[in-house]
Design a protein around this motif. Structure first.
Motif, PDB file in Angstrom:
ATOM      1  N   LYS A  91       0.820  -1.214   0.000  1.00  0.00           N
ATOM      2  CA  LYS A  91       0.000   0.000   0.000  1.00  0.00           C
ATOM      3  C   LYS A  91       0.857   1.267   0.000  1.00  0.00           C
ATOM      4  CE  LYS A  91      -3.872  -2.105   2.418  1.00  0.00           C
ATOM      5  NZ  LYS A  91      -4.658  -2.095   3.660  1.00  0.00           N
ATOM      6  N   ALA A  92       2.105   1.141   0.376  1.00  0.00           N
ATOM      7  CA  ALA A  92       3.029   2.277   0.361  1.00  0.00           C
ATOM      8  C   ALA A  92       3.695   2.341  -1.012  1.00  0.00           C
ATOM      9  CB  ALA A  92       4.088   2.127   1.447  1.00  0.00           C
ATOM     10  N   ARG A  93       3.774   3.523  -1.580  1.00  0.00           N
ATOM     11  CA  ARG A  93       4.407   3.719  -2.888  1.00  0.00           C
ATOM     12  C   ARG A  93       5.906   3.855  -2.684  1.00  0.00           C
ATOM     13  NH1 ARG A  93       3.737   6.206  -8.099  1.00  0.00           N
ATOM     14  NH2 ARG A  93       5.596   5.438  -9.121  1.00  0.00           N
ATOM     15  N   LEU A  94       6.676   2.979  -3.299  1.00  0.00           N
ATOM     16  CA  LEU A  94       8.121   2.947  -3.146  1.00  0.00           C
ATOM     17  C   LEU A  94       8.786   3.566  -4.371  1.00  0.00           C
ATOM     18  CD1 LEU A  94      10.390   1.927  -1.304  1.00  0.00           C
ATOM     19  CD2 LEU A  94      10.238  -0.274  -2.454  1.00  0.00           C
ATOM     20  N   LEU A  95       9.639   4.574  -4.141  1.00  0.00           N
ATOM     21  CA  LEU A  95      10.335   5.265  -5.222  1.00  0.00           C
ATOM     22  C   LEU A  95      11.841   5.168  -5.005  1.00  0.00           C
ATOM     23  CD1 LEU A  95       8.141   8.489  -5.296  1.00  0.00           C
ATOM     24  CD2 LEU A  95       8.010   6.548  -6.866  1.00  0.00           C
ATOM     25  N   ASP A  96      12.550   4.801  -6.057  1.00  0.00           N
ATOM     26  CA  ASP A  96      14.008   4.648  -6.000  1.00  0.00           C
ATOM     27  C   ASP A  96      14.669   5.856  -6.663  1.00  0.00           C
ATOM     28  OD1 ASP A  96      16.647   3.807  -6.071  1.00  0.00           O
ATOM     29  OD2 ASP A  96      16.303   2.191  -7.501  1.00  0.00           O
ATOM     30  N   VAL A  97      15.452   6.612  -5.899  1.00  0.00           N
ATOM     31  CA  VAL A  97      16.114   7.794  -6.470  1.00  0.00           C
ATOM     32  C   VAL A  97      17.083   7.423  -7.591  1.00  0.00           C
ATOM     33  CG1 VAL A  97      15.831   9.265  -4.438  1.00  0.00           C
ATOM     34  CG2 VAL A  97      17.897   7.883  -4.679  1.00  0.00           C
ATOM     35  N   ASP A  98      17.641   6.223  -7.549  1.00  0.00           N
ATOM     36  CA  ASP A  98      18.555   5.804  -8.604  1.00  0.00           C
ATOM     37  C   ASP A  98      17.820   5.652  -9.940  1.00  0.00           C
ATOM     38  OD1 ASP A  98      20.744   5.778  -6.916  1.00  0.00           O
ATOM     39  OD2 ASP A  98      20.577   3.639  -6.477  1.00  0.00           O
ATOM     40  N   GLU A  99      16.587   5.176  -9.875  1.00  0.00           N
ATOM     41  CA  GLU A  99      15.789   4.998 -11.092  1.00  0.00           C
ATOM     42  C   GLU A  99      15.554   6.338 -11.799  1.00  0.00           C
ATOM     43  OE1 GLU A  99      11.298   3.522 -12.255  1.00  0.00           O
ATOM     44  OE2 GLU A  99      12.241   2.728 -10.453  1.00  0.00           O
ATOM     45  N   TYR A 100      15.427   7.400 -11.013  1.00  0.00           N
ATOM     46  CA  TYR A 100      15.181   8.729 -11.567  1.00  0.00           C
ATOM     47  C   TYR A 100      16.461   9.571 -11.648  1.00  0.00           C
ATOM     48  CZ  TYR A 100      10.373   7.386 -10.894  1.00  0.00           C
ATOM     49  OH  TYR A 100       9.179   6.715 -10.951  1.00  0.00           O
ATOM     50  N   ARG A 101      17.596   8.950 -11.354  1.00  0.00           N
ATOM     51  CA  ARG A 101      18.921   9.588 -11.414  1.00  0.00           C
ATOM     52  C   ARG A 101      19.009  10.835 -10.541  1.00  0.00           C
ATOM     53  NH1 ARG A 101      19.660   8.275 -17.690  1.00  0.00           N
ATOM     54  NH2 ARG A 101      20.164   6.096 -17.375  1.00  0.00           N
ATOM     55  N   ILE A 102      18.447  10.722  -9.338  1.00  0.00           N
ATOM     56  CA  ILE A 102      18.474  11.824  -8.378  1.00  0.00           C
ATOM     57  C   ILE A 102      19.821  11.806  -7.667  1.00  0.00           C
ATOM     58  CG2 ILE A 102      17.379  12.839  -6.340  1.00  0.00           C
ATOM     59  CD1 ILE A 102      15.592  12.694  -8.907  1.00  0.00           C
ATOM     60  N   GLN A 103      20.541  12.919  -7.715  1.00  0.00           N
ATOM     61  CA  GLN A 103      21.825  13.052  -7.032  1.00  0.00           C
ATOM     62  C   GLN A 103      21.901  14.441  -6.425  1.00  0.00           C
ATOM     63  OE1 GLN A 103      24.667  12.371 -10.127  1.00  0.00           O
ATOM     64  NE2 GLN A 103      24.438  10.158 -10.054  1.00  0.00           N
ATOM     65  N   GLY A 104      22.231  14.506  -5.173  1.00  0.00           N
ATOM     66  CA  GLY A 104      22.424  15.798  -4.524  1.00  0.00           C
ATOM     67  C   GLY A 104      21.151  16.386  -3.959  1.00  0.00           C
ATOM     68  N   GLY A 105      21.351  17.434  -3.201  1.00  0.00           N
ATOM     69  CA  GLY A 105      20.267  18.042  -2.461  1.00  0.00           C
ATOM     70  C   GLY A 105      19.219  18.734  -3.304  1.00  0.00           C
ATOM     71  N   ASP A 106      19.649  19.497  -4.315  1.00  0.00           N
ATOM     72  CA  ASP A 106      18.678  20.211  -5.138  1.00  0.00           C
ATOM     73  C   ASP A 106      17.772  19.241  -5.888  1.00  0.00           C
ATOM     74  OD1 ASP A 106      19.578  22.710  -4.330  1.00  0.00           O
ATOM     75  OD2 ASP A 106      20.959  22.916  -6.026  1.00  0.00           O
ATOM     76  N   MET A 107      18.357  18.190  -6.415  1.00  0.00           N
ATOM     77  CA  MET A 107      17.551  17.211  -7.141  1.00  0.00           C
ATOM     78  C   MET A 107      16.616  16.470  -6.192  1.00  0.00           C
ATOM     79  SD  MET A 107      20.124  15.699 -10.049  1.00  0.00           S
ATOM     80  CE  MET A 107      18.848  14.812 -10.934  1.00  0.00           C
ATOM     81  N   LEU A 108      17.090  16.134  -4.992  1.00  0.00           N
ATOM     82  CA  LEU A 108      16.229  15.454  -4.028  1.00  0.00           C
ATOM     83  C   LEU A 108      15.052  16.339  -3.650  1.00  0.00           C
ATOM     84  CD1 LEU A 108      15.492  13.128  -2.166  1.00  0.00           C
ATOM     85  CD2 LEU A 108      17.037  14.111  -0.450  1.00  0.00           C
ATOM     86  N   TYR A 109      15.329  17.606  -3.349  1.00  0.00           N
ATOM     87  CA  TYR A 109      14.236  18.510  -3.001  1.00  0.00           C
ATOM     88  C   TYR A 109      13.235  18.639  -4.155  1.00  0.00           C
ATOM     89  CZ  TYR A 109      11.441  22.595  -2.362  1.00  0.00           C
ATOM     90  OH  TYR A 109      10.358  23.428  -2.291  1.00  0.00           O
TER      91      TYR A 109
END
Length: 136
Positions: free
Chosen positions: A48-66
Motif C-alpha cells: 500500500k506504500a508507494r516505493l520510489l528509488d532515487v537511482d531509477e530517476y537519477r536523483i543526485q544531490g540536495g537540489d535534485m532530491l528537493y
C-alpha cells in the motif's frame, strides 16, 4: 513536520522505519510514499506504500532530491506520510546540503505531511540545523 531516526550504520534505523511504514499502512487514510536509494525495501514494506528509488530517476544531490520530493507532493495532494531512507547517501554525505534539504522539505510540508527520515550519524556529529528536527 519532520521526524528523524538517527544512529550509526547498523543501529536498526531502517528496521524502525519499515515498522513505521507498515503501521501507517494500517492506520492512515491518505497515501504513503517511501523514497530510498537502491530499492532494498521492496519486499519489506506493505504494498500500500508507494516505493520510489532515487537511482531509477537519477536523483543526485540536495537540489535534485528537493525537486523530486516537491514534484511527488505536487502530483498527489493525498500524501499524508513521506519516508526517506538514508538522506546522507542521496546527498553524498554532505551535512550542510542535508540541512538545506530538510529546511526546504519542512517549508513545503509543515503540518500537512508527516515526514520521517533516517540519518546515518551519531547525534553528536549532527550540525545544529539538523538537530533541531530531532525532537519534532
Amino acid at each position: 513536520m519532520i521526524k528523524l531516526i538517527v544512529g550509526p550504520k547498523g543501529a536498526g534505523k531502517t528496521k524502525t522505519m519499515i515498522d513505521m511504514i507498515n503501521d501507517a499502512t494500517q492506520t492512515t487514510s491518505g497515501n504513503i510514499v517511501v523514497i530510498e536509494k537502491s530499492m532494498k525495501l521492496t519486499t519489506s514494506i506493505n504494498h500500500k506504500a508507494r516505493l520510489l528509488d532515487v537511482d531509477e530517476y537519477r536523483i543526485q544531490g540536495g537540489d535534485m532530491l528537493y525537486g523530486f520530493v516537491a514534484g511527488v507532493l505536487a502530483g498527489n495532494y493525498d500524501i499524508t506520510e513521506l519516508f526517506i531512507d538514508g538522506i546522507l547517501r542521496i546527498v553524498d554525505h554532505d551535512m550542510d546540503v542535508a540541512t538545506a534539504v530538510l529546511d526546504k522539505i519542512d517549508a513545503i510540508t509543515r503540518d500537512s505531511v508527516e515526514v520521517v527520515i533516517t540519518v546515518s550519524s551519531t547525534e553528536e556529529a549532527l550540525p545544529e540545523g539538523i538537530k533541531k528536527y530531532l525532537n519534532a
